[in-house]
Design a protein around this motif. Structure first.
Motif: not given
Length: 395
Positions: A177-179, A203-209, A327-333, A359-362
């Motif tokens: 959450y800090g990151a 920013s909105l993508y991060l906020l929604s997750f 990034a997408v491969f790791l996050g969305a994966g 995945g989202m953190l990476i």
């Protein structure tokens, strides 16, 4: 203990460690009508209609069925042993426990999201029920039902073990959450300075997750809306579709589809309109299970769509996309892996289930590098323009 005593051996409490995953010890029955009473379910148990959950199944996917389960617990000592039945999930609507000795109910408890959080006897973020097991065999009969995915990773643990895990999870979520907060503020600042829409959509993508994570991990129900059952039932679904919408918007802007794939960029309004109509119809239909099912399916589909678009614009000369693809491969994966676990396609484990967060953190770390790289290109172009403006090439 009736006909299933031979295949469902009692768990010996004196040999149990501080935390034990007990799904393989369960005998289960799926009630497709979801209206089977306790008496009728117990009658079917005595008739041998329950089956041993030998493969340790924890996820039963998106079903309207109720699930009945039974486990035998033996205390061979001469003293009571206090244990906690802990479900590593925060969204079950109903988790009913019947504690039985010699075929008679001696205690029972009903917990779940249909009750306000403050009404829980155990104020744990995940569902839990404490019980003191007397010497001898106790049968724990359980019923689970939910309008969300039916996920029942069940542990036999202690209050001290729960507190130890709470400390670890507090560090984990505090770091995540800090990151998220730092990157959110950083990208909003860049958007204000550069007026580049990709920063605000990220920013909105991060906020929604962030909001979605707070909802499905139980943090929201415990700390923010403990007495609102309506918010607990629907906010997770709302944030899920916000996450999907803003991830698509960020993809369109970051990949600069207007330049590198203009034909695809032209359909963005149809995509957003279709999403809005879908979200509106799902909320009007008020079927939580259907809404979550479609949302999780879309989340899994985004992996294929985003990677395909990434390779397309890379072919067309967009060099920043070399950050986007991994990034997408790791996050969305990671999101797709968590979704597959929820569906029951992948056997449950705590690490795999939380792969969306890892995945989202990476992903956000790699995309932060990508946005910094993009910022460097902008700054380099500015310096080049300033130098060129100071030269009189004719002279």
């Amino acid at each position: 203990m009736y006909s299933l005593g031979a295949i469902s051996k009692p768990i010996e409490l004196t040999n149990v460690p501080s935390e034990l995953f007990i799904n393989k010890h369960l005998t289960i029955l799926q009630d497709r009508s979801a209206d089977l009473s306790f008496q009728n379910a117990f009658k079917q148990y005595k008739q041998g209609k329950f089956t041993l959950n030998a493969d340790e199944r924890a996820s039963f996917g998106f079903i309207h069925d109720a699930l009945w389960a039974s486990v035998l617990i033996n205390n061979s000592s001469d003293k009571e042993i206090k244990k906690v039945l802990y479900l590593d999930t925060a969204w079950l609507d109903h988790a009913d426990f019947y504690f039985m000795r010699q075929g008679k109910v001696v205690d029972k408890a009903f917990i779940g999201d249909t009750l306000p959080f403050n009404a829980r006897e155990n104020k744990t973020r995940m569902l839990s029920q404490q019980y003191s097991f007397k010497p001898g065999i106790t049968q724990v009969f359980m019923r689970f039902e939910s309008q969300d995915p039916l996920l029942i990773p069940l542990y036999l643990t202690t209050h001290d073990a729960i507190q130890d895990n709470l400390i670890i999870s507090s560090y984990f979520y505090g770091f995540i959450y800090g990151a998220f907060f730092i990157l959110f503020v950083y990208n909003i600042t860049l958007f204000i300075s550069l007026k580049d829409s990709s920063y605000v959509f990220y920013s909105l993508y991060l906020l929604s997750f962030f909001c979605l994570n707070i909802a499905y991990t139980g943090h929201g129900f415990k700390f923010i809306w403990p007495n609102s059952l309506l918010l607990q039932q629907w906010l997770m679904i709302l944030f899920l579709y916000c996450y999907i919408t803003f991830s698509i918007a960020f993809c369109f802007e970051f990949l600069k589809l207007k330049v590198f794939a203009p034909k695809i960029y032209q359909i963005r309004k149809w995509v957003y309109t279709g999403l809005m109509l879908l979200i509106t119809s799902l909320f009007l239909n008020a079927d939580q299970l259907l809404a979550v099912n479609i949302g999780v399916a879309l989340t899994s589909l985004l992996v294929v769509i985003f990677l395909s678009l990434g390779f397309l614009v890379l072919k067309n000369g967009h060099d920043t996309v070399k950050f986007f693809i991994p990034a997408v491969f790791l996050g969305a994966g990671g999101a797709a892996t968590s979704a597959a676990t929820t569906w029951g396609f992948i056997p449950y484990s705590t690490l795999i289930f939380h792969s969306i967060e890892i995945g989202m953190l990476i992903e956000m770390s790699i995309l932060a590098l990508a946005l910094a790289f993009n910022l460097k290109k902008v700054d380099k172009a500015r310096i080049t323009a300033e130098v060129s403006a100071q030269l009189d090439h004719l002279t």
